[in-house]
Motif scaffolding. Structure first.
Motif, PDB file in Angstrom:
ATOM      1  N   GLY A  14      36.089  34.148  14.149  1.00 56.54           N
ATOM      2  CA  GLY A  14      36.417  33.158  13.249  1.00 56.54           C
ATOM      3  C   GLY A  14      37.472  33.601  12.111  1.00 56.54           C
ATOM      4  O   GLY A  14      38.173  34.670  12.177  1.00 56.54           O
ATOM      5  N   PRO A  15      37.563  32.726  10.870  1.00 59.11           N
ATOM      6  CA  PRO A  15      38.414  32.896   9.955  1.00 59.11           C
ATOM      7  C   PRO A  15      38.302  34.484   9.144  1.00 59.11           C
ATOM      8  O   PRO A  15      39.223  35.177   9.242  1.00 59.11           O
ATOM      9  CB  PRO A  15      38.261  32.043   8.854  1.00 59.11           C
ATOM     10  CG  PRO A  15      37.067  31.290   9.337  1.00 59.11           C
ATOM     11  CD  PRO A  15      36.930  31.475  10.828  1.00 59.11           C
TER      12      PRO A  15
ATOM     13  N   SER B 131      40.875  37.513  10.481  1.00 56.61           N
ATOM     14  CA  SER B 131      41.620  37.620   9.471  1.00 56.61           C
ATOM     15  C   SER B 131      41.484  39.253   9.154  1.00 56.61           C
ATOM     16  O   SER B 131      42.642  39.873   9.053  1.00 56.61           O
ATOM     17  CB  SER B 131      41.341  36.951   8.123  1.00 56.61           C
ATOM     18  OG  SER B 131      42.046  37.262   7.130  1.00 56.61           O
TER      19      SER B 131
ATOM     20  N   LEU C  59      33.006  26.575  13.744  1.00 53.39           N
ATOM     21  CA  LEU C  59      34.276  25.713  13.557  1.00 53.39           C
ATOM     22  C   LEU C  59      34.485  24.887  15.068  1.00 53.39           C
ATOM     23  O   LEU C  59      35.256  24.252  14.989  1.00 53.39           O
ATOM     24  CB  LEU C  59      35.416  26.701  13.318  1.00 53.39           C
ATOM     25  CG  LEU C  59      35.374  27.143  11.821  1.00 53.39           C
ATOM     26  CD1 LEU C  59      36.591  28.104  11.718  1.00 53.39           C
ATOM     27  CD2 LEU C  59      35.574  25.938  10.994  1.00 53.39           C
TER      28      LEU C  59
ATOM     29  N   LEU D  52      42.121  25.674  15.366  1.00 53.25           N
ATOM     30  CA  LEU D  52      42.211  26.946  14.172  1.00 53.25           C
ATOM     31  C   LEU D  52      41.890  28.279  14.621  1.00 53.25           C
ATOM     32  O   LEU D  52      42.438  29.490  14.544  1.00 53.25           O
ATOM     33  CB  LEU D  52      41.610  26.668  12.963  1.00 53.25           C
ATOM     34  CG  LEU D  52      42.476  25.484  12.112  1.00 53.25           C
ATOM     35  CD1 LEU D  52      41.515  25.455  10.764  1.00 53.25           C
ATOM     36  CD2 LEU D  52      43.944  26.363  11.511  1.00 53.25           C
ATOM     37  N   VAL D  53      40.657  28.393  15.263  1.00 53.02           N
ATOM     38  CA  VAL D  53      40.125  29.574  15.597  1.00 53.02           C
ATOM     39  C   VAL D  53      40.993  30.143  16.698  1.00 53.02           C
ATOM     40  O   VAL D  53      41.231  31.232  16.813  1.00 53.02           O
ATOM     41  CB  VAL D  53      38.636  29.514  16.244  1.00 53.02           C
ATOM     42  CG1 VAL D  53      38.096  30.785  16.658  1.00 53.02           C
ATOM     43  CG2 VAL D  53      37.827  29.109  14.873  1.00 53.02           C
TER      44      VAL D  53
ATOM     45  N   GLN E 187      44.033  29.935  17.331  1.00 52.39           N
ATOM     46  CA  GLN E 187      45.371  30.187  17.079  1.00 52.39           C
ATOM     47  C   GLN E 187      45.236  31.645  16.181  1.00 52.39           C
ATOM     48  O   GLN E 187      45.931  32.508  16.258  1.00 52.39           O
ATOM     49  CB  GLN E 187      45.789  29.192  16.121  1.00 52.39           C
ATOM     50  CG  GLN E 187      46.581  27.911  16.684  1.00 52.39           C
ATOM     51  CD  GLN E 187      47.302  26.900  15.758  1.00 52.39           C
ATOM     52  OE1 GLN E 187      47.349  25.647  16.309  1.00 52.39           O
ATOM     53  NE2 GLN E 187      47.427  27.159  14.785  1.00 52.39           N
ATOM     54  N   GLY E 188      44.210  31.470  15.696  1.00 47.57           N
ATOM     55  CA  GLY E 188      43.824  32.990  14.782  1.00 47.57           C
ATOM     56  C   GLY E 188      43.779  34.084  15.885  1.00 47.57           C
ATOM     57  O   GLY E 188      44.114  35.174  15.482  1.00 47.57           O
TER      58      GLY E 188
ATOM     59  N   ALA F 287      45.022  34.167  18.765  1.00 48.60           N
ATOM     60  CA  ALA F 287      46.285  34.167  19.423  1.00 48.60           C
ATOM     61  C   ALA F 287      47.214  35.024  18.643  1.00 48.60           C
ATOM     62  O   ALA F 287      47.801  36.176  19.165  1.00 48.60           O
ATOM     63  CB  ALA F 287      46.815  32.869  19.709  1.00 48.60           C
TER      64      ALA F 287
ATOM     65  N   GLN G  87      33.720  28.156   2.937  1.00 47.12           N
ATOM     66  CA  GLN G  87      35.032  27.599   3.191  1.00 47.12           C
ATOM     67  C   GLN G  87      35.845  28.489   4.146  1.00 47.12           C
ATOM     68  O   GLN G  87      35.864  29.795   3.814  1.00 47.12           O
ATOM     69  CB  GLN G  87      35.726  27.229   1.923  1.00 47.12           C
ATOM     70  CG  GLN G  87      34.878  26.147   1.155  1.00 47.12           C
ATOM     71  CD  GLN G  87      35.168  24.780   1.618  1.00 47.12           C
ATOM     72  OE1 GLN G  87      36.329  24.264   1.966  1.00 47.12           O
ATOM     73  NE2 GLN G  87      33.865  24.160   1.687  1.00 47.12           N
ATOM     74  N   ILE G  88      36.734  27.998   4.919  1.00 47.52           N
ATOM     75  CA  ILE G  88      37.416  28.765   5.830  1.00 47.52           C
ATOM     76  C   ILE G  88      38.452  29.676   4.789  1.00 47.52           C
ATOM     77  O   ILE G  88      38.535  30.991   5.376  1.00 47.52           O
ATOM     78  CB  ILE G  88      38.573  27.638   6.662  1.00 47.52           C
ATOM     79  CG1 ILE G  88      37.448  27.269   7.541  1.00 47.52           C
ATOM     80  CG2 ILE G  88      39.677  28.675   7.114  1.00 47.52           C
ATOM     81  CD1 ILE G  88      38.643  26.226   8.258  1.00 47.52           C
ATOM     82  N   VAL G  89      38.810  29.300   3.797  1.00 49.11           N
ATOM     83  CA  VAL G  89      39.845  29.964   2.995  1.00 49.11           C
ATOM     84  C   VAL G  89      39.219  31.304   2.422  1.00 49.11           C
ATOM     85  O   VAL G  89      39.777  32.212   2.540  1.00 49.11           O
ATOM     86  CB  VAL G  89      40.602  29.191   2.185  1.00 49.11           C
ATOM     87  CG1 VAL G  89      39.971  28.650   1.069  1.00 49.11           C
ATOM     88  CG2 VAL G  89      41.929  29.886   1.716  1.00 49.11           C
ATOM     89  N   LYS G  90      37.838  30.833   2.140  1.00 46.80           N
ATOM     90  CA  LYS G  90      37.084  32.027   1.689  1.00 46.80           C
ATOM     91  C   LYS G  90      36.786  33.125   2.417  1.00 46.80           C
ATOM     92  O   LYS G  90      36.989  34.202   2.305  1.00 46.80           O
ATOM     93  CB  LYS G  90      35.911  31.587   0.866  1.00 46.80           C
ATOM     94  CG  LYS G  90      35.196  32.475   0.122  1.00 46.80           C
ATOM     95  CD  LYS G  90      33.958  32.952   1.085  1.00 46.80           C
ATOM     96  CE  LYS G  90      33.006  33.734   0.476  1.00 46.80           C
ATOM     97  NZ  LYS G  90      32.024  34.319   1.425  1.00 46.80           N
TER      98      LYS G  90
ATOM     99  N   ALA H 139      38.412  33.739   5.395  1.00 45.99           N
ATOM    100  CA  ALA H 139      39.519  34.389   5.636  1.00 45.99           C
ATOM    101  C   ALA H 139      40.201  35.577   4.561  1.00 45.99           C
ATOM    102  O   ALA H 139      40.609  36.349   4.867  1.00 45.99           O
ATOM    103  CB  ALA H 139      40.842  33.346   6.099  1.00 45.99           C
TER     104      ALA H 139
END
Lengths: 284, 284
Positions: free
Chosen positions: A10-11, A15, A37, A58-59, A61-62, A64, A260-263, A265
């Motif tokens: 995941g993120p 990341s 997700l 999103l996952v 794409q991450g 990839a 949260q996703i951004v946290k 990542a």
């Protein structure tokens, strides 16, 4: 042997893998599925995606992105992590080794939701065969689960006793076992000072201990087995995202904070930078 | 009056605005330009973008996302922030009011890079007319700058002295001023205990004080004017991303830490959640 194994795609995991790869480490990312997700359909608040995004997309794409940058990605289910000279990560398909491991498997799922579960947790209900199995030598044990994680626990417990029943709690058994299996739904855990019985929709079964190994092992399950401290189901990490176990890092939802996703990542990026320093310090 | 004004349209600012808007606050985002990301062409490490991204494109998408979710975005240059009962944000086009302000203007740019600059900083070289102007009543002052920020400082300094020369340091003057202007490149600042002279490529100019107001005011410039603490050019914030000034928050590169997009976007999300609580506590 890899420099780093990242568990979770995941993120946080992807990341981290991206940052680790770009710092020229040898990175293996192991993921079982798309995590929470996969079922999150409307994501509007992850910066720089103009349109609403689907979690799975999103996952994907991450992953990839990580692959494009050279990260080795394997779709396997991690069953256990051991830590002697290096880290050994056992999956449903084999074993992988690394100098450092990042746990990024998301939040722990809810456990068995039946009457008595909380009451007898720690009083006969255990989450770790390798930690508590020896206490129940030659006793009557139940293992709750239906997948590879359950088999893994079962194998450990068979060192201590032959009297083991597998309870799938109403789910289909997805692995082969050579012990008795009960597929009824569990309705209650009963006992006095300690666990005494599993109550199902059709009957009662006397037990001395219950080992929970439902679904896939969570970050908490790994933490427990490897001796990493947790608090309220969150893995405790320092400012460098390292647990109390040298070389074992954690990031994302499994360490708590903002879910949260951004946290997640951002955690991954921070952890990767610290892990890069850690691995390079070993090489000196 | 808005609930919140976000200053800066990069990952920290736009991410915060998105979270604030989704918590149903009235948000105004003010941005001057695309910041440092405008010139960053190959971004590979921001999670979930499979292909290499262009910094400007990311910022544009983040702004489009914020607008789609209902954030009011104005392209203006913030020149000053004042804080009495509420926050008053003065721009090149007007004045806006809010209960809370988020500084998300990125990292402070390098200042005047000439011999003597560091030596005389604080010894006649100042970064804030409103803070230090009164010290130089009826003295000979130089203001270095060529844009609206310089005019803003000049206006304040004219309350204290008439003997002011504007130095553009080789740049074109972009605003009208009614004081003498020197457009030569500055090569050195000279003095003894305190500043005494500006040396340019063509001559020397006697001064008692030099006020720096180059380019656009940075987060640090705002912090200085409003009394927010900084350390090593980073704005100091607490766990809720609030500065020591009640209602003034900061996020992203201007608070230091990892200078990465994902960290800035994560800061923004965290700050927004804390600002939402802050603004709602005022409403009680």
């Amino acid at each position: 042997m890899h420099d780093v194994i990242v568990i979770g795609g995941g993120p946080a995991g992807a990341s981290a893998a991206i940052y680790l790869q770009r710092s020229k480490l040898d990175v293996l990312l192991i993921m079982k599925d798309y995590g929470t997700l996969e079922k999150t359909q409307h994501i509007d608040n992850y910066w720089a995606f103009e349109d609403t995004m689907d979690g799975k997309e999103l996952v994907e794409q991450g992953i990839a992105q990580a692959k494009r940058l050279g990260v080795l990605v394997k779709q396997e289910e991690v069953l256990n992590i051991e830590n002697f000279n290096d880290f050994s990560v056992k999956t449903n398909k084999g074993e992988h080794h690394a100098k450092a491991v990042l746990l990024a498997t998301g939040q722990t799922k809810p456990n068995l939701r039946v009457k008595g579960f909380r009451e007898y947790t720690g009083k006969g209900i255990s989450f770790c065969a390798i930690c508590d199995g020896f206490i129940y030598r030659n006793k009557k044990i139940a293992v709750i689960g239906n997948r590879a994680f359950m088999s893994e626990e079962l194998e450990t417990l068979q060192n201590f006793t032959d009297d083991i029943t597998v309870f799938t709690n109403g789910l289909d058994l997805e692995v082969e076992v050579d012990q008795p299996v009960n597929t009824e739904k569990i309705t209650e855990i009963k006992g006095n000072d300690v666990v005494e019985k599993i109550v199902t929709e059709n009957g009662e079964y006397k037990v001395d201990a219950i080992f929970i190994a439902m679904g896939t092992p969570s970050a908490n399950d790994f933490a427990l087995r490897i001796g990493a401290f947790t608090k309220n189901n969150n893995i405790l990490v320092d400012d460098n995202f390292m647990t109390n176990v040298d070389g074992l890092f954690a990031a994302g939802d499994c360490i708590g904070g903002l879910l949260q996703i951004v946290k997640a990542a951002s955690d991954g990026a921070h952890a990767a930078i610290a892990m890069n320093k850690y691995v390079r310090s070993l090489k000196k």
